[in-house]
Scaffold this active site. Structure first.
Site, short mmCIF file in Angstrom:
data_model
loop_
_atom_site.label_atom_id
_atom_site.label_comp_id
_atom_site.label_asym_id
_atom_site.label_seq_id
_atom_site.Cartn_x
_atom_site.Cartn_y
_atom_site.Cartn_z
N HIS A 140 17.61 30.58 11.25
CA HIS A 140 18.51 31.71 10.99
C HIS A 140 19.87 31.25 10.46
O HIS A 140 20.56 32.00 9.76
CB HIS A 140 18.68 32.47 12.31
N HIS A 193 18.30 34.00 2.66
CA HIS A 193 17.22 34.66 1.92
C HIS A 193 17.74 35.14 0.57
O HIS A 193 18.95 35.27 0.36
CB HIS A 193 16.68 35.85 2.71
ZN LIG Z 1 16.91 35.28 11.32
#
Ligand SMILES: [Zn+2]
Ligand SMILES: [Zn+2]
Length: 377
Positions: A140, A193
């Site tokens: 993350h 992302h």
């Molecule tokens: Zn995440």
């Protein structure tokens, strides 16, 4: 500021660009007044550069950066491995990259195809497509800058296959791959992302770049982007780093303070056409730019990063030169570049900074990420 020649571990050829025209450069003062218009050959518009404005007083809103203490896994993150998304679908327990169809697509094949015609001069047409999300890493808290260069190379391979897969569909005219990074560009989730919009239309900037490049070739027999690269090399002051086959620079006609282009030196219409050995070089340069951005203010550096690739419709795009553009919205750690009267009202960018100074600033930064160098604040 002088170019740093050492600590260049991520540049494959271990080479930092230095100004080639030393004579020319040395005649210029460090903080030379840049107050002029510069032609943006890819967009065919003038950029107003008024670099003396950068230190003008500011009493408005400033950007606040939160403490950078993000865990590797977040239970309610819709991008972390194994987590449930709002659509009810569950993410794979992925270990590398992970691609899925966007649950809230901006474009979708379900968009209406039969539209009522508007009156008079107005026109409309169907807007359909496929929207996907690509997670760079299961972690993350790992940005593009913190992923290993080999991981960046793998990500480039994923982008290649997405472009080929989506672009080969007859209903898709263009594949826009982009990363929005940071809350100031509207991204609240730091999970690394990017997004893909594969559409039945070609985005405006790409359409212009393609048309301009085609016309330049018809008029001169040369690739426009190659002419830009030649001019950047002749000047030398804005080149950040390069290796055998890839290069990064702040363009002469930069619209944002820390705008950077990353490009292969040879012309390929898309990333998918870049051969493996050059992909390796490209990954190193892209990664190095991301690291230097984070190192600038020792914080995750926000940007909008589109890949400019040739459309995938039936036209000829041999004169299109694939590149990645970074458009960072911050002028200073706490100051946003606002788009206002000149940009929104008048349609031309006003840059408050000198591209030469900003390139020197970036080039002087270490090639190792501040979090890994033991100098974290
Ligand atoms: Zn995440
Ligand atoms: Zn471009």
């Amino acid at each position: 500021m002088q170019a740093r020649a050492s600590g260049d571990s991520t540049c494959a050829a271990g080479k930092v660009a230095r100004p080639m025209k030393q004579d020319n450069a040395s005649h210029r003062m460090e903080n030379e007044l840049v107050w002029e218009e510069r032609w943006h050959p890819l967009r065919e518009e003038w950029v107003i550069v008024a670099a003396h404005r950068q230190n003008r007083p500011w009493s408005g809103e400033t950007v606040v950066h939160k403490e950078n203490n993000v865990p590797e896994y977040v239970a309610d993150c819709y991008l972390c491995p194994g987590n449930l998304r709002v659509s009810g679908k569950r993410n794979d327990r992925y270990s590398g990259t992970f691609v899925f169809d966007n649950d809230h697509p901006c474009v979708d094949m379900a968009a209406p195809a039969d539209l009522a015609a508007p009156p008079g001069i107005f026109r409309n047409r169907p807007a359909s497509g496929i929207a996907r999300v690509v997670c760079y890493s299961p972690k993350h808290n790992l940005s593009l800058a913190e992923i290993e260069p080999a991981g960046v190379e793998h990500l480039l391979q994923v982008w290649q296959s997405q472009y080929v897969d989506l672009g080969s569909r007859p209903e898709i005219a263009h594949v826009l791959i982009f990363e929005n990074k940071g809350e100031v560009v509207g991204v609240s989730n730091p999970h690394p992302h990017c997004q893909i919009y594969a559409t039945n239309f070609v985005f405006r900037t790409i359409e212009i770049e393609a048309a301009v490049g085609r016309r330049h070739f018809a008029e001169t027999g040369r690739i426009l982007f190659q002419d830009i690269l030649s001019a950047e090399k002749l000047d030398g002051r804005r080149i950040l780093c390069e290796n055998e086959s890839a290069i990064a620079f702040v363009p002469y006609f930069a619209r944002y303070a820390y705008e950077v282009y990353v490009a292969p030196k040879r012309t390929y219409p898309s990333l998918a056409a870049v051969p493996d050995n050059e992909l390796h070089d490209f990954a190193r340069i892209l990664h190095r730019v991301a690291v230097q951005f984070d190192n600038l203010w020792q914080m995750p550096f926000p940007y909008v990063m589109p890949l400019h690739q040739a459309p995938t419709d039936e036209n000829d795009y041999r004169t299109f030169h694939f590149h990645v553009e970074f458009h960072p919205p911050l002028r200073k750690p706490e100051l946003l570049k606002y788009l206002a009267g000149p940009e929104i009202g008048g349609g031309n960018f006003l840059s408050d900074t000198s591209p030469e100074e900003k390139a020197a600033e970036l080039r002087a930064l270490p090639a190792e990420h501040y979090k890994h160098s033991g100098k974290e604040k």
